[in-house]
Design an enzyme around this catalytic site. Structure first.
Site, PDB file in Angstrom:
ATOM      1  N   SER A  46      38.168  39.677  43.917  1.00 58.51           N
ATOM      2  CA  SER A  46      38.585  40.129  42.596  1.00 58.51           C
ATOM      3  C   SER A  46      38.865  41.625  42.655  1.00 58.51           C
ATOM      4  CB  SER A  46      37.489  39.857  41.571  1.00 58.51           C
ATOM      5  OG  SER A  46      36.443  40.799  41.746  1.00 58.51           O
ATOM      6  N   LYS A  47      39.252  42.156  41.529  1.00 53.24           N
ATOM      7  CA  LYS A  47      39.604  43.581  41.460  1.00 53.24           C
ATOM      8  C   LYS A  47      38.469  44.486  41.937  1.00 53.24           C
ATOM      9  CE  LYS A  47      43.128  43.457  37.900  1.00 53.24           C
ATOM     10  NZ  LYS A  47      42.856  42.444  36.848  1.00 53.24           N
TER      11      LYS A  47
END
Ligand code: GLU
Ligand code: ZN
Length: 490
Positions: free
Chosen positions: A254-255
């Site tokens: 994820s980010k």
């Protein structure tokens, strides 16, 4: 069997690593088998839809060089390939399920459903979701109410007390108790919009999709899809849920781990070849000891047997390594063209780039190719070729165990070699300067160091001889004179 697979993104976000991996594997699988790769836009969720995401989808795959054989932009035998243009079909198929009794109309209001949910929660009931209230409504009564204009949704009648079995090409035989499936999910909403499940299954069937390669997060939806296929009397496609992609910490990528959208990688100066090559290895292994693959080579090698069950770990360092490798493989002109926007952004050439500057920029590429992992690193690395570097402090010029007067002598000696060095090839320049150092009784390194600092402004720089050739004798002599004046002034 003629193989046909698809990438079916919902345009509700930017294209990211996971989506591109799914698209790439579908592309490779179809190509490896002489099959057909379809792009289908699943835009049934109109609240999260944004045209900008559609544009991003096209931009991303054009940049990566991945082309589908059928899709919204190029058409094909199963057009249209955008679900919002196929809405009447979904209603038709949902109504078929009403006819066969595999689906039913539900008239429950949002308030009623909410009350059911609350009651389940308060009772801490093991039953969750819809209570199948309308499942036993006589079909004639339901048809009457619908005809009278009462709003309804169409739900799938999930067979109770059964187990749904299917095979996943990667994960093997899978069993799912029907009671663990969300009870009688909605297929068609009251506004006539299909849900993802209905549209996805109807389209995969109508488009003749033989293989569904998709992210593992869709695995829990698959039993429902299998029931839906069987309710229509259709053969489900072959499912293959792709290994998860994790960050180094074992959590879903994820980010938090870094860039995930392709736009971001692109802005950071990644090359499409590097991204594709790396993404192709996320969850698949091809050949022992071979790291570098073109799209063409991957298309030949890919098969479902090459997939790994274990989750893939996304390693930013490895991707960076790939990027460096692909930078090194670029021809000088091509690399210069790719790096040019970054150089212009850094104002490397002043207001207007001259022809000489353009040529120098191209010639500078072999000097720095081996030293960068990203395009954006290039301007800084070659800046000394385009503007005068500040003259460093005297100490920077002085070789180990030497002193200022000796350094001035060394630099003066070096100055005398410039005219020759500016025209010699690397090999000739090296032989020449070696011989001169010997003649003068100084160490080669001691002769080169002050010269390097005077010409590049730093003790560590790209190769010196190449730099001298690009700068030309005149600019080299000016820089050396400048440095000598500064050293003498100390
Ligand atoms: N539209 C779904 C998605 O956004 C497709 C899932 C599937 O491949 O079936 O991922
Ligand atoms: Zn109901």
């Amino acid at each position: 069997m003629e193989i046909k697979d698809r990438y079916a993104p919902s345009p509700t976000g930017l294209q990211h690593i996971g989506g591109v991996r799914t698209a790439l594997f579908n592309y490779l699988f179809a190509h490896s088998a002489g099959g057909t790769f379809v792009l289908r836009l699943e835009d049934t969720d109109r609240t999260r839809f944004d045209e900008a995401f559609v544009k991003n989808l096209y931009d991303t795959f054009r940049w990566l060089g991945i082309q589908w054989d059928e899709g919204p932009d190029i058409g094909g035998p199963s057009a249209p390939y955008i679900q919002s243009e196929r809405f009447s079909l979904y209603r038709q198929y949902a109504e078929k399920l009403l006819e066969t009794g595999k689906g039913y109309r539900c008239f429950c209001s949002a308030q009623r459903l909410e009350a059911v949910r609350k009651a389940q929660e308060e009772a801490r009931s093991s039953e969750t979701g819809y209570d199948r209230h309308c499942r036993s409504l006589p079909p004639e009564e339901a048809a009457r109410r619908a005809a009278a204009g009462e709003p309804y949704v169409i739900r799938l009648k999930i067979p109770l007390k059964e187990t749904t079995r299917f095979n996943d090409r990667l994960l093997g035989d899978i069993e799912w108790k029907n009671e663990d499936i969300n009870p009688d999910p909605v297929l068609l909403k009251s506004d006539g919009f299909p849900t993802y499940h209905l549209a996805n299954v109807v389209d995969d069937h109508l488009m003749g999709i033989t293989h569904v390669l998709r992210a593992q997060e869709w695995l829990p939806s698959t039993p429902l899809h299998v029931i839906l296929y069987r309710s229509f009397g259709w053969e489900p496609p072959i499912f293959c849920h792709l290994p998860m992609v994790m960050g180094q910490d074992g959590k879903k990528l994820s980010k938090r781990h870094g860039a995930t959208s392709i736009d971001e990688f692109r802005r950071q100066g990644y090359l499409p070849e590097a991204l594709l090559n790396y993404v192709a290895l996320l969850g698949a292994s091809y050949e022992e000891g071979k790291d570098m693959y073109t799209l063409q080579e991957l298309s030949v090698r890919f098969s479902l047997e090459k997939l790994n069950k274990a989750p893939a770990v996304f390693d930013y360092k490895k991707l960076e390594w790939y990027n460096g490798q692909y930078i090194r493989m670029k021809r000088d002109e091509e690399l210069a063209a790719l790096a040019l926007p970054y150089a212009v952004e850094k104002n490397l050439f002043g207001a207007d780039m001259t022809e000489d500057q353009r040529t120098a920029f191209v010639h500078a590429m072999p000097l720095i190719k081996e030293r960068v992992s990203f395009l954006h690193e290039i301007p800084d690395k070659v800046a000394y070729l385009f503007s005068e570097p500040p003259v460093p402090a005297a100490a920077e010029f002085i070789p180990k165990k030497s002193n200022l007067p000796k350094t001035v002598e060394l630099l003066t000696l070096g100055r005398g070699l410039i005219e020759a060095l500016a025209v010699f090839s690397d090999a000739d320049a090296e032989a020449f300067i070696k011989a001169e150092a010997e003649k003068a009784g100084v160490k080669l390194g001691d002769l080169m160091m002050p010269l390097r600092v005077a010409l590049t402004g730093s003790r560590v720089s790209p190769p010196l001889f190449g730099s001298i050739r690009i700068l030309g004798a005149k600019r080299c002599l000016d820089r050396i004179d400048h440095a000598l004046a500064s050293l003498r002034g100390v």
